[in-house]
Every structure is written in structure tokens, then in C-alpha cells.
Design a protein around this motif. Structure first.
Motif, PDB file in Angstrom:
ATOM      1  N   TYR A  52       0.846  -1.188   0.000  1.00  0.00           N
ATOM      2  CA  TYR A  52       0.000   0.000   0.000  1.00  0.00           C
ATOM      3  C   TYR A  52       0.884   1.241   0.000  1.00  0.00           C
ATOM      4  CZ  TYR A  52      -3.351  -3.523   1.280  1.00  0.00           C
ATOM      5  OH  TYR A  52      -4.125  -4.666   1.281  1.00  0.00           O
ATOM      6  N   ARG A  53       0.574   2.171  -0.884  1.00  0.00           N
ATOM      7  CA  ARG A  53       1.340   3.409  -0.987  1.00  0.00           C
ATOM      8  C   ARG A  53       0.389   4.591  -1.073  1.00  0.00           C
ATOM      9  NH1 ARG A  53       5.255   0.760  -5.474  1.00  0.00           N
ATOM     10  NH2 ARG A  53       5.975  -0.933  -4.129  1.00  0.00           N
ATOM     11  N   TRP A  54       0.881   5.713  -0.614  1.00  0.00           N
ATOM     12  CA  TRP A  54       0.140   6.973  -0.727  1.00  0.00           C
ATOM     13  C   TRP A  54       0.718   7.757  -1.895  1.00  0.00           C
ATOM     14  CZ3 TRP A  54       1.639  12.080  -0.615  1.00  0.00           C
ATOM     15  CH2 TRP A  54       0.619  13.030  -0.484  1.00  0.00           C
ATOM     16  N   PHE A  55      -0.173   8.330  -2.702  1.00  0.00           N
ATOM     17  CA  PHE A  55       0.254   9.091  -3.867  1.00  0.00           C
ATOM     18  C   PHE A  55      -0.201  10.538  -3.744  1.00  0.00           C
ATOM     19  CE2 PHE A  55       0.008   4.708  -5.346  1.00  0.00           C
ATOM     20  CZ  PHE A  55       1.259   4.559  -5.935  1.00  0.00           C
ATOM     21  N   ASP A  76      -5.439  19.024   4.591  1.00  0.00           N
ATOM     22  CA  ASP A  76      -6.889  19.116   4.491  1.00  0.00           C
ATOM     23  C   ASP A  76      -7.370  18.884   3.063  1.00  0.00           C
ATOM     24  OD1 ASP A  76      -7.465  19.482   7.144  1.00  0.00           O
ATOM     25  OD2 ASP A  76      -7.433  21.664   7.049  1.00  0.00           O
ATOM     26  N   ALA A  77      -6.589  19.344   2.090  1.00  0.00           N
ATOM     27  CA  ALA A  77      -6.959  19.103   0.693  1.00  0.00           C
ATOM     28  C   ALA A  77      -6.935  17.609   0.386  1.00  0.00           C
ATOM     29  CB  ALA A  77      -6.017  19.864  -0.237  1.00  0.00           C
ATOM     30  N   PHE A  78      -5.967  16.897   0.947  1.00  0.00           N
ATOM     31  CA  PHE A  78      -5.942  15.432   0.810  1.00  0.00           C
ATOM     32  C   PHE A  78      -7.178  14.819   1.448  1.00  0.00           C
ATOM     33  CE2 PHE A  78      -4.676  11.877   3.725  1.00  0.00           C
ATOM     34  CZ  PHE A  78      -4.937  10.841   2.836  1.00  0.00           C
ATOM     35  N   LEU A  79      -7.533  15.261   2.646  1.00  0.00           N
ATOM     36  CA  LEU A  79      -8.685  14.694   3.340  1.00  0.00           C
ATOM     37  C   LEU A  79      -9.969  14.875   2.545  1.00  0.00           C
ATOM     38  CD1 LEU A  79      -8.183  15.609   7.118  1.00  0.00           C
ATOM     39  CD2 LEU A  79      -7.765  13.418   5.984  1.00  0.00           C
ATOM     40  N   GLN A  80     -10.061  15.944   1.794  1.00  0.00           N
ATOM     41  CA  GLN A  80     -11.277  16.203   1.030  1.00  0.00           C
ATOM     42  C   GLN A  80     -11.518  15.141  -0.042  1.00  0.00           C
ATOM     43  OE1 GLN A  80     -13.625  18.412   1.896  1.00  0.00           O
ATOM     44  NE2 GLN A  80     -12.242  18.759   3.639  1.00  0.00           N
ATOM     45  N   GLN A  81     -10.486  14.402  -0.409  1.00  0.00           N
ATOM     46  CA  GLN A  81     -10.640  13.339  -1.401  1.00  0.00           C
ATOM     47  C   GLN A  81     -11.180  12.050  -0.785  1.00  0.00           C
ATOM     48  OE1 GLN A  81     -10.058  14.150  -4.682  1.00  0.00           O
ATOM     49  NE2 GLN A  81      -9.826  16.155  -3.688  1.00  0.00           N
ATOM     50  N   LEU A  82     -11.258  11.994   0.536  1.00  0.00           N
ATOM     51  CA  LEU A  82     -11.732  10.799   1.229  1.00  0.00           C
ATOM     52  C   LEU A  82     -13.214  10.927   1.556  1.00  0.00           C
ATOM     53  CD1 LEU A  82      -8.753  10.272   3.715  1.00  0.00           C
ATOM     54  CD2 LEU A  82      -8.985   9.475   1.362  1.00  0.00           C
ATOM     55  N   SER A  83     -13.804   9.808   1.927  1.00  0.00           N
ATOM     56  CA  SER A  83     -15.210   9.842   2.331  1.00  0.00           C
ATOM     57  C   SER A  83     -15.344  10.584   3.652  1.00  0.00           C
ATOM     58  CB  SER A  83     -15.739   8.416   2.490  1.00  0.00           C
ATOM     59  OG  SER A  83     -15.109   7.771   3.593  1.00  0.00           O
ATOM     60  N   SER A  84     -16.546  11.039   3.938  1.00  0.00           N
ATOM     61  CA  SER A  84     -16.794  11.763   5.183  1.00  0.00           C
ATOM     62  C   SER A  84     -16.423  10.916   6.392  1.00  0.00           C
ATOM     63  CB  SER A  84     -18.262  12.166   5.251  1.00  0.00           C
ATOM     64  OG  SER A  84     -18.568  12.754   6.503  1.00  0.00           O
ATOM     65  N   LYS A  85     -16.751   9.628   6.347  1.00  0.00           N
ATOM     66  CA  LYS A  85     -16.441   8.736   7.468  1.00  0.00           C
ATOM     67  C   LYS A  85     -14.940   8.659   7.701  1.00  0.00           C
ATOM     68  CE  LYS A  85     -16.957   3.942   9.008  1.00  0.00           C
ATOM     69  NZ  LYS A  85     -17.508   2.596   8.667  1.00  0.00           N
ATOM     70  N   ARG A 112      -6.657   5.032   5.535  1.00  0.00           N
ATOM     71  CA  ARG A 112      -5.870   6.241   5.779  1.00  0.00           C
ATOM     72  C   ARG A 112      -5.303   6.839   4.496  1.00  0.00           C
ATOM     73  NH1 ARG A 112      -6.012   2.717   9.909  1.00  0.00           N
ATOM     74  NH2 ARG A 112      -6.595   3.705  11.888  1.00  0.00           N
ATOM     75  N   GLY A 113      -5.926   6.502   3.380  1.00  0.00           N
ATOM     76  CA  GLY A 113      -5.593   7.156   2.133  1.00  0.00           C
ATOM     77  C   GLY A 113      -4.533   6.493   1.293  1.00  0.00           C
ATOM     78  N   GLU A 130      -6.122  -7.510  -4.870  1.00  0.00           N
ATOM     79  CA  GLU A 130      -5.764  -6.113  -5.121  1.00  0.00           C
ATOM     80  C   GLU A 130      -6.950  -5.346  -5.695  1.00  0.00           C
ATOM     81  OE1 GLU A 130      -2.863  -3.583  -8.067  1.00  0.00           O
ATOM     82  OE2 GLU A 130      -2.151  -5.552  -7.378  1.00  0.00           O
ATOM     83  N   ALA A 131      -7.696  -5.958  -6.611  1.00  0.00           N
ATOM     84  CA  ALA A 131      -8.864  -5.304  -7.191  1.00  0.00           C
ATOM     85  C   ALA A 131      -9.917  -5.024  -6.121  1.00  0.00           C
ATOM     86  CB  ALA A 131      -9.449  -6.170  -8.304  1.00  0.00           C
ATOM     87  N   GLU A 132     -10.096  -5.981  -5.205  1.00  0.00           N
ATOM     88  CA  GLU A 132     -11.053  -5.776  -4.110  1.00  0.00           C
ATOM     89  C   GLU A 132     -10.596  -4.647  -3.196  1.00  0.00           C
ATOM     90  OE1 GLU A 132     -12.449  -5.911  -0.120  1.00  0.00           O
ATOM     91  OE2 GLU A 132     -10.480  -6.711  -0.642  1.00  0.00           O
ATOM     92  N   GLN A 133      -9.293  -4.594  -2.925  1.00  0.00           N
ATOM     93  CA  GLN A 133      -8.754  -3.524  -2.086  1.00  0.00           C
ATOM     94  C   GLN A 133      -8.927  -2.162  -2.752  1.00  0.00           C
ATOM     95  OE1 GLN A 133      -6.812  -3.954   1.271  1.00  0.00           O
ATOM     96  NE2 GLN A 133      -8.553  -5.311   0.928  1.00  0.00           N
ATOM     97  N   ARG A 134      -8.750  -2.098  -4.061  1.00  0.00           N
ATOM     98  CA  ARG A 134      -8.912  -0.822  -4.753  1.00  0.00           C
ATOM     99  C   ARG A 134     -10.355  -0.352  -4.681  1.00  0.00           C
ATOM    100  NH1 ARG A 134      -6.406   2.797  -6.886  1.00  0.00           N
ATOM    101  NH2 ARG A 134      -4.433   1.685  -6.628  1.00  0.00           N
ATOM    102  N   GLN A 135     -11.301  -1.253  -4.685  1.00  0.00           N
ATOM    103  CA  GLN A 135     -12.697  -0.857  -4.558  1.00  0.00           C
ATOM    104  C   GLN A 135     -12.982  -0.227  -3.203  1.00  0.00           C
ATOM    105  OE1 GLN A 135     -15.010  -4.361  -5.399  1.00  0.00           O
ATOM    106  NE2 GLN A 135     -14.643  -4.268  -7.610  1.00  0.00           N
ATOM    107  N   ARG A 136     -12.176  -0.579  -2.198  1.00  0.00           N
ATOM    108  CA  ARG A 136     -12.371  -0.034  -0.850  1.00  0.00           C
ATOM    109  C   ARG A 136     -11.746   1.338  -0.678  1.00  0.00           C
ATOM    110  NH1 ARG A 136      -9.676  -3.560   3.172  1.00  0.00           N
ATOM    111  NH2 ARG A 136     -10.565  -2.014   4.591  1.00  0.00           N
ATOM    112  N   CYS A 137     -10.827   1.726  -1.575  1.00  0.00           N
ATOM    113  CA  CYS A 137     -10.164   3.016  -1.423  1.00  0.00           C
ATOM    114  C   CYS A 137     -10.928   4.078  -2.209  1.00  0.00           C
ATOM    115  CB  CYS A 137      -8.695   2.945  -1.842  1.00  0.00           C
ATOM    116  SG  CYS A 137      -8.394   2.927  -3.610  1.00  0.00           S
ATOM    117  N   ASN A 138     -10.546   5.324  -2.028  1.00  0.00           N
ATOM    118  CA  ASN A 138     -11.280   6.427  -2.642  1.00  0.00           C
ATOM    119  C   ASN A 138     -10.758   6.816  -4.014  1.00  0.00           C
ATOM    120  OD1 ASN A 138     -12.131   6.536   0.143  1.00  0.00           O
ATOM    121  ND2 ASN A 138     -12.937   8.560  -0.307  1.00  0.00           N
TER     122      ASN A 138
END
Length: 380
Positions: free
Chosen positions: A167-170, A178-187, A326-327, A363-371
Motif C-alpha cells: 500500500y502506498r500513498w500518492f 486538508d486538501a488530501f482529506l477532502q478526497q476521502l469519504s466523510s467517514k 488512511r488514504g 488487489e482489485a477488491e482492495q482498490r474498490q475499498r479506497c477512494n
């Protein structure tokens, strides 16, 4: 015409010659990192790591390709798990150990494993390495966490590919955290803000320090944090105190410590390294357990550092499905394997083919869980 020789220590290899083949400023494949492991006693024959580095030279002595290589009598410190393979060998009356390992010790970070002047030299090196198990009378050769060019060269030498997932952050050009957080779901935004608030409410703050900014008296404390991480699992630490001294002498510009303070008292740290475009989280430890301290020290402050310094990627270490929340995003990793015994070569080849299909689905299932639908291109 090029000839393969082997060096019993990276310290016997000219640093400039080695680094000229790297093609990247990623720290772990650099001569300084490998030399720090050996010079500090973190890697040694006594610990089951016998250096046997591969050097491909032309008739006039020019080094055109090279690979970090070790003769191993165990599988610790590798992060691509083959203990079941060793058991299979034992069940048919064969010895799995010693084996050959083309990897960076204790470092599950994808990058070059076959260093070369050009693709032709890389293919020649791969072909020579693939013959070593038979020539040396060992069970196998394993090249771990290779980049695309190294993996392709080993596959061209009839190695089997094994797929993993990290898992990597891009960095998508965020102006701030805060701009990064805006790309995530509210939860997820609420969860991350709650975890960070716990640190603020507890009076814990993280500071980032280069080696030359760390007082002499603090070094023992930082190492004690690292040591504790292994002690609570009943293990000895892989890296000696001398490793950090060697590394900060040889590669100080790429070394960072993220140090957590409760008021003025250090309570935890994350040891990281960086290249021009990537931050690498390597080891962490703490004095005692604080709720969310690991996430703040090892993830969130690292993300902030990448945004502030314009780094494209944060590789925070192996494993960890919790990173999705965590993004971080899933990416494939690859290792390649040459098995000398034809019977077990067939069985292992069949296994890694089936495993790769399952890992692709995972990996495909994990990608569906990310934003994020698609990851940016991974830096080298």
C-alpha cells in the motif's frame, strides 16, 4: 564478452562503480546502504547472510552489471514468505537451505535488483544468475521486490514470478493535508481527524529531524524505541546501533527521523529515508503505547511531509490493509524464483501462478475499498 564474478563483501566493491549502475537515487540499492549493513554487523555470515554479490565485468574490467546477492541458511528478514517451500523440500528429503537471495536485507521496498549499464547487460546478468543454483549446488535463487526491468530480465531467464500487494500513498498535487482529506469519504475524514486530535489532546507533537540535528544523547533513546518493537515480539532487532551510525555517515542527506515528543520528552520515532520523489517509512518504535501514536508518527506526518516537500509517493512499509482507511492505495509487488530441482520447480511454478490470480483479485477488491479509482504511476 562479460564474465560473472562474486564479491564476499560489498566493501570490496568500488562505490562509484556500483552506484553508476543504479539508475535511481532510491537509497536502498545504493552502495552506502548495503555497506552500512555489512560494516555494522547487521548482515554477516554468522547471522545467516553470506554476501556473494554478483559482478558482471567485460574483458577490460569494466563493471557493466551487478546485483546484491546473499547465500542464506534461513528465510528471516525477507518479507516474501517461503517457509512452506522449505517444508516441501524437507518432505521429499531435499535441503532448501542454503539458497541464493537477490534482495536488500530487511527491506521490502520495490526497486532495481539487477543493476546494469543497459538492457543487454541486465539480461546477461539475469542469465548468469539463473545458472548459479546449479553451479553452486544450492536449491534456488530468489529475487525479491524487483522493479519492472529487473523482473522482466529474470522472467526472460525462465524464473517464476510471484505477486504480492503493498500500500502506498500518492500525491495528487494536494495543497495541504486538508486538501488530501477532502478526497476521502466523510467517514474516513472524521476517523483521521479523530486520531490526530487524540495526539493533540495528549500533548504529543512530531518533529522531523535530519541526523545532524539530533543531539548525541538522543541516539540511544531512538535506538531503544526501535529495539522495543522487536522485544515485545520476542525477537532480536535486525539492525545494530552501529548501522544507524554508519548510515548517517554514508547517506545522511537521505535519512530522516520523525520523533514524537510528549511535551519535551521523546516518546516514539519513525526512521525514514527519502529519494528525490519518494518518502520511505522503514522502522518505528515507542517508549510506551499511546493511542494513535503509530498512525500519527508513521503515516499522517509522513503524508504532510510529502505534500510540503512535493514528493510524489509515500511508501510506508509492507503489509497493512488498515492503510486503505488512511488514504493509501494497493499496488502490486513482484519477486522471481529459480528452482533447481525440476520436480519442485514444476510444483512451485504451478503454485505461484494460482497465487498470482488470487492476489490480482485481492488487489482489485482492495482498490474498490479506497477512494481512488486509479493509482498514479509509481515512482521508480
Amino acid at each position: 564478452m562479460a564474465t560473472l564474478t562474486q564479491a564476499e563483501s560489498i566493501l570490496d566493491v568500488d562505490a562509484a562503480e556500483w552506484n553508476a549502475l543504479c539508475g535511481t537515487d532510491q537509497p536502498f540499492i545504493q552502495h552506502g546502504f548495503l555497506a552500512s549493513l555489512e560494516a555494522s554487523g547487521s548482515v554477516s555470515p554468522e547471522l545467516g547472510w553470506q554476501p556473494a554479490h554478483a559482478l558482471l565485468r567485460t574483458d577490460d574490467g569494466a563493471l557493466v552489471a551487478a546485483a546484491p546477492l546473499y547465500l542464506k541458511d534461513h528465510s528471516m528478514g525477507e518479507f516474501v514468505f517461503d517457509f512452506a517451500w522449505a517444508n516441501a523440500y524437507a518432505q521429499v528429503g531435499l535441503n532448501y537451505y542454503p539458497k541464493l537471495l537477490n534482495a536488500v536485507p530487511f527491506t521490502p521496498v520495490s526497486g532495481p535488483r539487477l543493476l546494469a549499464r543497459d538492457d543487454g547487460a541486465r539480461r546477461a546478468l539475469a542469465g548468469a544468475l539463473a545458472k548459479l543454483p546449479e553451479h553452486m549446488g544450492v536449491s534456488s535463487l530468489h529475487s525479491l521486490f524487483g522493479d519492472d526491468s529487473s523482473t522482466a530480465a529474470m522472467l526472460g531467464a525462465d524464473a517464476h514470478a510471484r505477486r504480492g500487494c503493498q500500500y502506498r500513498w500518492f500525491n495528487r498535487g494536494y495543497a495541504d493535508f486538508d486538501a488530501f482529506l477532502q478526497q476521502l469519504s466523510s467517514k474516513r475524514r472524521k476517523e483521521i481527524r479523530r486520531e490526530r486530535r487524540r495526539m493533540t489532546d495528549a500533548g504529543v507533537a512530531i518533529v522531523v529531524r535530519r541526523p545532524d540535528e539530533i543531539p548525541a544523547a538522543l541516539w540511544d533513546t531512538l535506538y531503544a524505541f526501535y529495539d522495543r518493537t522487536y522485544a515485545i515480539r520476542g525477537q532480536d532487532p535486525y539492525l545494530t546501533p552501529a548501522f544507524f551510525a554508519e548510515l548517517t555517515t554514508r547517506m545522511r542527506d537521505q535519512v530522516l527521523f520523525f520523533i514524537a515528543y510528549h511535551n519535551d520528552h521523546p516518546v516514539g520515532m519513525a526512521f525514514m529515508m527519502r529519494s528525490a520523489d519518494t518518502l520511505y517509512g522503514r522502522h518505528w518504535g515507542c517508549e510506551t503505547d499511546y493511542h494513535s501514536l503509530h498512525f500519527e508518527t508513521c503515516y499522517y506526518t509522513g503524508i504532510e511531509y510529502c505534500i510540503e516537500h512535493g514528493l510524489a509517493c509515500f511508501d510506508a512499509g509492507a503489509q497493512g490493509e488498515h492503510k486503505i482507511r488512511r488514504g493509501f492505495e494497493p499496488v502490486a509487488t513482484w519477486s522471481t524464483h529459480v528452482i533447481a530441482d525440476p520436480r519442485l520447480e514444476h510444483a512451485i511454478g504451478d503454485f505461484v501462478e494460482r497465487e498470482a490470480a488470487m492476489m490480482a483479485d485481492f488487489e482489485a477488491e482492495q482498490r474498490q475499498r479506497c477512494n481512488f479509482e486509479q493509482a498514479p504511476a509509481t515512482p521508480p
